[in-house]
Design a protein around this motif. Structure first.
Motif, PDB file in Angstrom:
ATOM      1  N   GLU A   6       1.093  -1.230  -0.125  1.00 19.87           N
ATOM      2  CA  GLU A   6      -0.133  -0.088  -0.088  1.00 19.87           C
ATOM      3  C   GLU A   6       0.895   1.139  -0.061  1.00 19.87           C
ATOM      4  O   GLU A   6       1.847   1.309   0.646  1.00 19.87           O
ATOM      5  CB  GLU A   6      -1.008   0.255   1.202  1.00 19.87           C
ATOM      6  CG  GLU A   6      -1.933  -1.214   1.377  1.00 19.87           C
ATOM      7  CD  GLU A   6      -1.422  -2.322   2.365  1.00 19.87           C
ATOM      8  OE1 GLU A   6      -2.097  -2.947   2.955  1.00 19.87           O
ATOM      9  OE2 GLU A   6      -0.164  -2.425   2.519  1.00 19.87           O
ATOM     10  N   CYS A  22      -2.612   0.614  -4.038  1.00 13.65           N
ATOM     11  CA  CYS A  22      -2.354  -0.882  -3.701  1.00 13.65           C
ATOM     12  C   CYS A  22      -1.727  -1.571  -4.974  1.00 13.65           C
ATOM     13  O   CYS A  22      -2.446  -1.502  -6.047  1.00 13.65           O
ATOM     14  CB  CYS A  22      -3.776  -1.747  -3.199  1.00 13.65           C
ATOM     15  SG  CYS A  22      -3.234  -3.380  -3.093  1.00 13.65           S
ATOM     16  N   TRP A  36     -10.360  -2.997   0.563  1.00 13.50           N
ATOM     17  CA  TRP A  36      -9.474  -2.181   1.126  1.00 13.50           C
ATOM     18  C   TRP A  36     -10.390  -2.189   2.536  1.00 13.50           C
ATOM     19  O   TRP A  36     -11.576  -2.090   2.868  1.00 13.50           O
ATOM     20  CB  TRP A  36      -9.828  -0.848   0.930  1.00 13.50           C
ATOM     21  CG  TRP A  36      -8.861  -0.508  -0.358  1.00 13.50           C
ATOM     22  CD1 TRP A  36      -8.938  -0.241  -1.491  1.00 13.50           C
ATOM     23  CD2 TRP A  36      -7.376  -0.222   0.051  1.00 13.50           C
ATOM     24  NE1 TRP A  36      -7.628  -0.048  -2.259  1.00 13.50           N
ATOM     25  CE2 TRP A  36      -6.755   0.297  -1.262  1.00 13.50           C
ATOM     26  CE3 TRP A  36      -6.608   0.092   1.024  1.00 13.50           C
ATOM     27  CZ2 TRP A  36      -5.358   0.587  -1.459  1.00 13.50           C
ATOM     28  CZ3 TRP A  36      -5.098   0.578   0.923  1.00 13.50           C
ATOM     29  CH2 TRP A  36      -4.428   0.728  -0.209  1.00 13.50           C
ATOM     30  N   ARG A  38      -9.934  -1.310   7.122  1.00 15.56           N
ATOM     31  CA  ARG A  38      -9.372  -0.608   7.969  1.00 15.56           C
ATOM     32  C   ARG A  38      -9.436  -0.870   9.537  1.00 15.56           C
ATOM     33  O   ARG A  38     -10.467  -1.898   9.774  1.00 15.56           O
ATOM     34  CB  ARG A  38      -9.730   0.924   8.087  1.00 15.56           C
ATOM     35  CG  ARG A  38     -11.032   1.189   8.307  1.00 15.56           C
ATOM     36  CD  ARG A  38     -11.520   2.801   8.121  1.00 15.56           C
ATOM     37  NE  ARG A  38     -12.823   3.042   8.551  1.00 15.56           N
ATOM     38  CZ  ARG A  38     -13.475   4.176   8.148  1.00 15.56           C
ATOM     39  NH1 ARG A  38     -12.742   5.187   7.627  1.00 15.56           N
ATOM     40  NH2 ARG A  38     -14.786   4.291   8.685  1.00 15.56           N
ATOM     41  N   ILE A  70     -13.674   3.207  -5.199  1.00 10.37           N
ATOM     42  CA  ILE A  70     -12.482   2.285  -5.239  1.00 10.37           C
ATOM     43  C   ILE A  70     -12.511   2.092  -6.947  1.00 10.37           C
ATOM     44  O   ILE A  70     -13.412   2.476  -7.503  1.00 10.37           O
ATOM     45  CB  ILE A  70     -12.658   0.829  -4.878  1.00 10.37           C
ATOM     46  CG1 ILE A  70     -11.764   0.136  -4.786  1.00 10.37           C
ATOM     47  CG2 ILE A  70     -14.087   0.364  -5.172  1.00 10.37           C
ATOM     48  CD1 ILE A  70     -11.620  -1.044  -3.793  1.00 10.37           C
ATOM     49  N   LEU A  81      -7.950   3.771  -3.947  1.00 11.18           N
ATOM     50  CA  LEU A  81      -8.978   4.018  -3.033  1.00 11.18           C
ATOM     51  C   LEU A  81      -8.770   5.576  -2.874  1.00 11.18           C
ATOM     52  O   LEU A  81      -7.961   6.311  -2.323  1.00 11.18           O
ATOM     53  CB  LEU A  81      -8.673   3.369  -1.543  1.00 11.18           C
ATOM     54  CG  LEU A  81      -9.818   3.923  -0.460  1.00 11.18           C
ATOM     55  CD1 LEU A  81     -11.190   3.153  -0.880  1.00 11.18           C
ATOM     56  CD2 LEU A  81      -9.346   3.175   0.798  1.00 11.18           C
ATOM     57  N   TYR A  94      -4.654   1.301   7.057  1.00  6.14           N
ATOM     58  CA  TYR A  94      -5.609   0.868   6.011  1.00  6.14           C
ATOM     59  C   TYR A  94      -4.749  -0.351   5.402  1.00  6.14           C
ATOM     60  O   TYR A  94      -3.570   0.050   5.182  1.00  6.14           O
ATOM     61  CB  TYR A  94      -5.999   1.908   4.884  1.00  6.14           C
ATOM     62  CG  TYR A  94      -7.029   2.987   5.369  1.00  6.14           C
ATOM     63  CD1 TYR A  94      -6.935   3.749   6.641  1.00  6.14           C
ATOM     64  CD2 TYR A  94      -8.238   3.097   4.678  1.00  6.14           C
ATOM     65  CE1 TYR A  94      -7.877   4.522   7.067  1.00  6.14           C
ATOM     66  CE2 TYR A  94      -9.187   3.507   5.297  1.00  6.14           C
ATOM     67  CZ  TYR A  94      -8.998   4.606   6.276  1.00  6.14           C
ATOM     68  OH  TYR A  94     -10.214   5.391   6.713  1.00  6.14           O
ATOM     69  N   CYS A  96      -4.771  -3.356   2.181  1.00  5.34           N
ATOM     70  CA  CYS A  96      -5.350  -3.732   0.849  1.00  5.34           C
ATOM     71  C   CYS A  96      -5.418  -5.420   0.991  1.00  5.34           C
ATOM     72  O   CYS A  96      -4.192  -5.842   1.912  1.00  5.34           O
ATOM     73  CB  CYS A  96      -4.408  -3.392  -0.039  1.00  5.34           C
ATOM     74  SG  CYS A  96      -4.507  -4.184  -1.744  1.00  5.34           S
TER      75      CYS A  96
END
Length: 122
Positions: A6, A22, A36, A38, A70, A81, A94, A96
């Motif tokens: 990322e 990503c 994605w 988080r 996205i 993102l 965050y 990926c």
């Protein structure tokens, strides 16, 4: 095996924007759905957005609806993102992830990046 990295995290003021990328290497990236996710301190990992291998279908987390989007470019092995109208509650690491099927459950994803920190100041 798919390797994911990322890019693009950082510090931003509330109301601002960030774009996370990503980048994938290894097995054919276009075969995989990408999500994605988080995770904030003390909280469970949650879906932000996920996109099917073709890009035709997406899942959107309720907390980011109408603010985040996205996209993917299979020729470049990337998924982006775009985060707009950021809020302090968007602060998290965050991640990926890639998996064989599009699913909002992070447990369905086999491959994960190392994560990138996003901090939104008020």
């Amino acid at each position: 095996q798919v390797q994911l990295v990322e890019f693009g995290g950082g510090l931003v003021q509330a109301g601002g924007s960030l774009r996370l990328s990503c980048e994938a290497s290894g097995r054919t990236f276009s075969n995989y759905a990408v999500g994605w996710f988080r995770q904030a301190p003390g909280k469970e990992r949650e879906l932000v957005l996920a996109i099917s291998w073709s890009g035709s279908t997406t899942y959107v987390g309720e907390s980011v609806k109408d603010r985040f989007s996205i996209s993917r470019d299979n020729a470049k092995n990337t998924v982006n993102l775009q985060m707009n109208s950021l809020k302090p509650e968007d602060t998290a690491v965050y991640y990926c992830a890639a998996g064989s099927t599009l699913d909002p459950n992070p447990r369905q994803y086999s491959y994960w990046g190392q994560g990138t920190q996003v901090t939104v100041s008020s």
